[in-house]
Motif scaffolding. Structure first.
Motif, short mmCIF file in Angstrom:
data_model
loop_
_atom_site.label_atom_id
_atom_site.label_comp_id
_atom_site.label_asym_id
_atom_site.label_seq_id
_atom_site.Cartn_x
_atom_site.Cartn_y
_atom_site.Cartn_z
N VAL A 166 36.32 45.12 45.14
CA VAL A 166 35.89 44.10 46.09
C VAL A 166 35.87 42.71 45.48
CG1 VAL A 166 34.52 45.69 47.51
CG2 VAL A 166 33.43 44.45 45.64
N VAL A 167 36.07 41.73 46.36
CA VAL A 167 35.98 40.31 46.01
C VAL A 167 34.84 39.72 46.82
CG1 VAL A 167 37.12 38.07 46.15
CG2 VAL A 167 38.45 40.10 45.55
N THR A 168 33.88 39.11 46.14
CA THR A 168 32.82 38.38 46.82
C THR A 168 33.12 36.90 46.66
OG1 THR A 168 31.20 40.11 46.34
CG2 THR A 168 30.34 37.94 46.94
N ASN A 169 33.43 36.23 47.76
CA ASN A 169 33.72 34.80 47.74
C ASN A 169 32.43 34.05 48.05
OD1 ASN A 169 36.71 34.80 47.45
ND2 ASN A 169 36.54 36.04 49.29
N LEU A 219 43.89 35.27 48.34
CA LEU A 219 43.80 35.36 46.89
C LEU A 219 43.93 33.99 46.24
CD1 LEU A 219 43.76 37.23 44.36
CD2 LEU A 219 46.25 37.21 44.48
N ASN A 220 44.85 33.17 46.74
CA ASN A 220 45.09 31.84 46.17
C ASN A 220 44.06 30.83 46.69
OD1 ASN A 220 47.40 32.99 45.09
ND2 ASN A 220 48.71 32.21 46.72
N PRO A 221 43.68 29.88 45.85
CA PRO A 221 42.79 28.82 46.33
C PRO A 221 43.59 27.82 47.16
CG PRO A 221 43.47 28.33 44.10
CD PRO A 221 44.05 29.69 44.44
N PRO A 222 42.91 26.96 47.93
CA PRO A 222 43.62 25.88 48.61
C PRO A 222 44.35 25.02 47.58
CG PRO A 222 41.37 26.06 49.42
CD PRO A 222 41.47 26.95 48.21
N ALA A 223 45.50 24.47 47.94
CA ALA A 223 46.34 23.72 46.99
C ALA A 223 45.58 22.58 46.31
CB ALA A 223 47.58 23.19 47.70
N GLY A 224 44.70 21.89 47.04
CA GLY A 224 43.98 20.76 46.46
C GLY A 224 42.51 21.04 46.26
N GLY A 225 42.12 22.32 46.29
CA GLY A 225 40.70 22.66 46.20
C GLY A 225 40.45 23.78 45.22
N SER A 226 39.41 24.55 45.49
CA SER A 226 39.05 25.64 44.59
C SER A 226 38.32 26.72 45.37
CB SER A 226 38.17 25.14 43.44
OG SER A 226 36.88 24.81 43.90
N VAL A 227 38.15 27.86 44.71
CA VAL A 227 37.35 28.95 45.24
C VAL A 227 36.56 29.55 44.07
CG1 VAL A 227 39.18 30.70 45.03
CG2 VAL A 227 37.33 31.04 46.69
N PHE A 228 35.32 29.93 44.35
CA PHE A 228 34.47 30.59 43.36
C PHE A 228 34.18 31.98 43.88
CE2 PHE A 228 30.06 31.44 41.72
CZ PHE A 228 30.47 31.76 40.44
N ARG A 229 34.44 33.01 43.03
CA ARG A 229 34.27 34.39 43.46
C ARG A 229 33.92 35.28 42.28
NH1 ARG A 229 40.47 34.44 44.62
NH2 ARG A 229 39.67 34.08 46.70
N ILE A 230 33.43 36.48 42.61
CA ILE A 230 33.26 37.55 41.64
C ILE A 230 34.08 38.73 42.12
CG2 ILE A 230 31.67 39.24 40.63
CD1 ILE A 230 29.54 37.07 40.56
N VAL A 231 34.83 39.31 41.20
CA VAL A 231 35.62 40.49 41.53
C VAL A 231 35.00 41.69 40.82
CG1 VAL A 231 37.88 41.60 41.39
CG2 VAL A 231 37.73 39.13 41.78
N GLU A 232 34.80 42.76 41.58
CA GLU A 232 34.34 44.02 41.01
C GLU A 232 35.58 44.91 40.87
OE1 GLU A 232 31.28 47.69 41.94
OE2 GLU A 232 30.76 45.65 42.61
N ALA A 272 33.72 46.87 36.37
CA ALA A 272 33.63 45.62 35.61
C ALA A 272 33.48 44.47 36.59
CB ALA A 272 34.87 45.42 34.76
N LEU A 273 32.60 43.52 36.28
CA LEU A 273 32.39 42.34 37.12
C LEU A 273 32.94 41.12 36.38
CD1 LEU A 273 28.70 42.84 38.31
CD2 LEU A 273 30.80 43.31 39.58
N VAL A 274 33.81 40.36 37.06
CA VAL A 274 34.39 39.16 36.48
C VAL A 274 34.20 38.02 37.47
CG1 VAL A 274 36.46 38.10 35.50
CG2 VAL A 274 36.11 40.56 35.25
N ALA A 275 33.62 36.90 36.99
CA ALA A 275 33.46 35.70 37.81
C ALA A 275 34.69 34.82 37.61
CB ALA A 275 32.20 34.95 37.40
N PHE A 276 35.22 34.30 38.73
CA PHE A 276 36.42 33.47 38.70
C PHE A 276 36.17 32.16 39.43
CE2 PHE A 276 38.18 37.74 38.46
CZ PHE A 276 39.24 37.63 37.57
N ALA A 281 38.03 32.66 34.09
CA ALA A 281 37.52 34.01 34.31
C ALA A 281 36.48 34.32 33.24
CB ALA A 281 38.67 35.02 34.23
N LEU A 282 35.29 34.75 33.66
CA LEU A 282 34.19 35.09 32.77
C LEU A 282 33.76 36.52 33.05
CD1 LEU A 282 31.75 34.51 30.84
CD2 LEU A 282 30.55 33.63 32.87
N VAL A 283 33.87 37.38 32.03
CA VAL A 283 33.43 38.77 32.20
C VAL A 283 31.91 38.78 32.18
CG1 VAL A 283 33.51 41.12 31.28
CG2 VAL A 283 35.53 39.65 31.10
N ILE A 284 31.32 39.33 33.24
CA ILE A 284 29.86 39.39 33.37
C ILE A 284 29.34 40.75 32.92
CG2 ILE A 284 27.95 39.33 35.01
CD1 ILE A 284 29.69 37.57 36.78
#
Length: 177
Positions: free
Chosen positions: A54-57, A82-95, A163-167, A122-125
């Motif tokens: 799962v992806v938590t946005n 999956l991709n962020p907006p071209a001129g923006g960003s997205v913050f999520r955690i993937v399990e 595994a939980l990874v913050a992106f 990407a930060l492994v939590i």
């Protein structure tokens, strides 16, 4: 670049997947800083029809600079790509579930190679995960950080624990092959 199979689906997340609390700040009528939202993140999406993947946005915005005076819009009220907006960003955690949870599927771990048009932090939590590139791979542990610069990559969880990874993905370009 070839199309990849990293797909978000309409399937429901498994009850065992992690839920995250999200707090959002803003201003009240008098201009005082307040919490305008405090609750479970509303955007949880299943990847590759695997309910334990799962992806938590948490937040997405389409352009920089961000207008923090604009009305509250977290950018994740509908499906988030999956991709962020071209001129923006997205913050999520993937399990990431163990590869063994879905290794026998046509869209399993070996078919997840992709490149996003972005700069990713990407930060492994929690747990261990392998960052897989075209010619090499590295095992990552909690606290490890990967700066992913638009190159082809995949993720592999070769353990028996999620595994939980913050992106944070910032719109950019994918490296051309």
């Amino acid at each position: 670049m070839a199309e990849h199979n990293v797909t978000l689906s309409g399937a429901a997340p498994a009850p065992t997947t992690r839920r995250f609390r999200r707090l959002v700040t803003g201003l009240d009528e008098s201009g005082k800083a307040v919490f305008v939202s405090d609750g479970e993140s509303p955007s949880v999406q299943v990847v590759a029809n695997t309910p334990t993947f799962v992806v938590t946005n948490f937040w997405q915005h389409a352009e920089v600079p961000v207008d923090n005076n604009a009305p509250l819009d977290d950018g994740v009220s509908g499906p988030v790509s999956l991709n962020p907006p071209a001129g923006g960003s997205v913050f999520r955690i993937v399990e990431f579930p163990p590869d063994s949870d879905w290794s026998d599927r046509p869209d399993g771990p070996s078919d997840q190679v992709h490149a996003t048009p972005s700069l990713d932090y990407a930060l492994v939590i929690e747990g261990d995960v392998w960052a897989v590139l075209d010619g090499e791979e590295r095992e990552m542990h909690p606290g490890d950080v990967l700066i992913q610069r638009g190159t082809r990559h995949a993720w592999s969880n070769r353990t028996q624990k999620a595994a939980l990874v913050a992106f944070t993905l910032i719109g950019g370009t994918a490296v051309q092959d």
